[in-house]
Write an enzyme that holds these catalytic residues in place. Structure first.
Site, PDB file in Angstrom:
ATOM      1  N   ARG A   1     -10.976  10.736  -8.961  1.00  0.00           N
ATOM      2  CA  ARG A   1     -10.023  11.777  -8.541  1.00  0.00           C
ATOM      3  C   ARG A   1      -9.094  12.149  -9.688  1.00  0.00           C
ATOM      4  O   ARG A   1      -8.726  13.307  -9.864  1.00  0.00           O
ATOM      5  CB  ARG A   1      -9.202  11.282  -7.337  1.00  0.00           C
TER       6      ARG A   1
ATOM      7  N   SER B   1      -6.327   5.952   0.136  1.00  0.00           N
ATOM      8  CA  SER B   1      -6.221   5.160  -1.085  1.00  0.00           C
ATOM      9  C   SER B   1      -5.129   4.090  -0.943  1.00  0.00           C
ATOM     10  O   SER B   1      -5.363   2.899  -1.186  1.00  0.00           O
ATOM     11  CB  SER B   1      -5.917   6.111  -2.249  1.00  0.00           C
TER      12      SER B   1
ATOM     13  N   LYS C   1      -5.746  -0.342   0.292  1.00  0.00           N
ATOM     14  CA  LYS C   1      -5.285  -1.493  -0.509  1.00  0.00           C
ATOM     15  C   LYS C   1      -4.295  -2.331   0.279  1.00  0.00           C
ATOM     16  O   LYS C   1      -4.349  -3.552   0.296  1.00  0.00           O
ATOM     17  CB  LYS C   1      -4.615  -0.998  -1.798  1.00  0.00           C
TER      18      LYS C   1
ATOM     19  N   ASP D   1     -11.711   2.101  -3.653  1.00  0.00           N
ATOM     20  CA  ASP D   1     -10.557   2.912  -4.062  1.00  0.00           C
ATOM     21  C   ASP D   1     -10.436   2.955  -5.579  1.00  0.00           C
ATOM     22  O   ASP D   1     -10.131   3.988  -6.163  1.00  0.00           O
ATOM     23  CB  ASP D   1      -9.266   2.368  -3.441  1.00  0.00           C
TER      24      ASP D   1
ATOM     25  N   HIS E   1       5.811  -0.453  -0.164  1.00  0.00           N
ATOM     26  CA  HIS E   1       5.002   0.276  -1.150  1.00  0.00           C
ATOM     27  C   HIS E   1       5.692   1.586  -1.484  1.00  0.00           C
ATOM     28  O   HIS E   1       6.040   2.357  -0.595  1.00  0.00           O
ATOM     29  CB  HIS E   1       3.605   0.562  -0.592  1.00  0.00           C
TER      30      HIS E   1
END
Ligand code: URA
Length: 434
Positions: free
Chosen positions: A169, A184, A188, A162, A83
């Site tokens: 946000r 967050s 996921k 999220d 990620h």
């Protein structure tokens, strides 16, 4: 639970109990806590921070707000994902995921759409005609089973808390908070179920985290959180002062990734980082020594296995690379950017190039907006190259916003700093957090 009292305590910097955080997230997801109270909570967290236990409770509550997937051993090979926290010209997933799959991993990558300056992997893949990034969970599993990797857009079933909180946000100035970012991202990635997580935490002008200290703190928190949830994990803090590779946009980034997969690209930074991240996935997930994993990744790239995985993945998602090649020839208005002076390229500011690509139509200001797949910036030079005044240093393209070409050219020209001396080489990987 009285939300008002909980907000009072957080504002005063007192620690909340895991059960309180879980209930807050549950109620917010179900619609029982209004946005204004959740925005106040996010702002209190931004100002006061969170303890490790609070961050873990928030992460788990958000993870459990939707479906949690599993990739059982026996049915699937060891699973891993990488990620990135988001960078300019970041097409690494398009190379690293098929590469890790070619080395024998299952890579069930759920990716995002772009919002703001930097594009999302799902948008880039959808610049391939026919490619459907939004698969139902059954289709998503089928693609992973058939070819070992996927680039599927995150569905509403995964960590819905999220999705709701991130949108809030985004409009309440509460994105830059390490506990909120960790919860967050991890919610996921944990819901996605991969057993190994490798994070690429970007640092510099084109990233969320502008300083090395902030990026290292985020990397540490992501790795600790992932390990705390039973995953194998590591993070690389990588340079994002300059774009990755030469292409910034959507279709042009896919083309550059294809060129890297075919070993036909000049973008050595894209190749190096893709190999490094894939090797880290392989090494952690399979227990292979890192040097061996790197060598295996290089072999799989050079023999074409990684490219074949990519081609298969695109087919399984309904995409056509033949149509992609033709679409690249479609009408776009283009303009060259010329070097302002002679000398050596000292630096190329990622933020300036991203702003130009955004202006040309490659990104979206609001969720749901269409992106212009052909829009973007193609750099012709990289750091250390010698240029002559007036020679082309970049090419801009847009299918939808011809009127902004001049302004975009100004941004790119300013982003490319030229000086008289050859600049010193720089490291791509700044730090490894394990
Ligand atoms: N990416 C995410 O998914 N969430 C954040 O909060 C920041 C970056």
């Amino acid at each position: 639970m009285t939300v008002k009292l909980l907000l009072d305590r957080k504002r005063e910097g007192r620690e909340l109990a895991p059960d309180e955080i879980r209930e807050l997230v549950r109620e917010y997801t179900a619609g029982g806590v209004p946005d204004y109270q959740m925005a106040a909570f996010a702002m209190a967290v931004c100002c006061r921070g969170m303890t490790g236990a609070e961050t873990q409770a928030l992460t788990e509550a958000m993870r459990d707000s939707g479906t949690c997937l599993e990739w059982p051993a026996g049915e699937y090979p060891p699973s891993a994902d990488k990620h990135s926290t988001g960078g300019v010209g970041d097409k690494i997933s398009l190379v690293a995921q098929p590469l890790a799959a070619a080395c024998g991993l299952a890579v069930p990558s759920l990716t995002g759409r772009g919002l703001g300056l930097t594009g999302g992997t799902a948008d880039k893949m959808e610049s391939i005609p026919g490619y459907v990034a939004a698969l139902p969970l059954s289709g998503y599993r089928r693609v992973v089973r058939d070819c070992g990797c996927t680039l599927t857009v995150q569905t509403a079933e995964i960590a819905p808390a999220d999705k709701k909180l991130y949108a809030l946000r985004d409009v309440t100035g509460t994105v830059p908070s390490i506990p909120l970012i960790v919860a967050s991202i991890l919610s996921k990635k944990l819901a996605e179920g991969a057993g190994t997580l490798v994070f690429d935490v970007k640092c510099g002008s084109g990233a969320f985290m502008k300083t090395r200290e902030e990026a290292a703190a985020l990397a540490r928190a992501l790795v600790d959180g992932a390990k705390g949830a039973g995953r194998k994990a590591c993070a690389l803090v990588t340079m994002m002062d300059e774009p990755l590779g030469f292409a910034v946009g959507n279709a042009n980034e896919v083309q550059e990734a294809i060129d890297v997969l075919k070993c036909e690209s000049r973008a050595s930074d894209v190749e190096t980082l893709s190999v490094e991240l894939a090797a880290r996935m392989v090494s952690l997930a399979m227990g292979t020594p890192l040097e061996e994993a790197r060598a295996e990744c290089r072999r799989k790239l050079e023999c074409g296995d990684a490219y074949r995985r990519f081609v298969r993945m695109v087919e399984l998602h309904g995409g056509s690379l033949e149509a992609f090649a033709k679409s690249r020839l479609a009408d776009a208005t283009a303009a060259d950017v010329a070097a302002a002076e002679s000398g050596f390229v000292q630096s190329i500011d990622a933020r300036g190039v991203a702003e130009a690509a955004f202006l040309l139509g490659a990104g979206r200001a609001r969720s749901g907006e269409a992106v212009d797949f052909l829009a973007g910036v193609e750099l012709r030079v990289s750091r250390g190259d010698r240029v002559d005044a007036g020679s082309p240093v970049a090419r801009l393209a847009t299918a939808t916003r011809g009127e902004v070409l001049e302004e975009a050219a100004r941004l790119v020209r300013n982003a490319i700093v030229i000086g008289s001396d050859m600049p010193a080489p720089r490291d791509l990987v700044l730090e490894v957090v394990e």
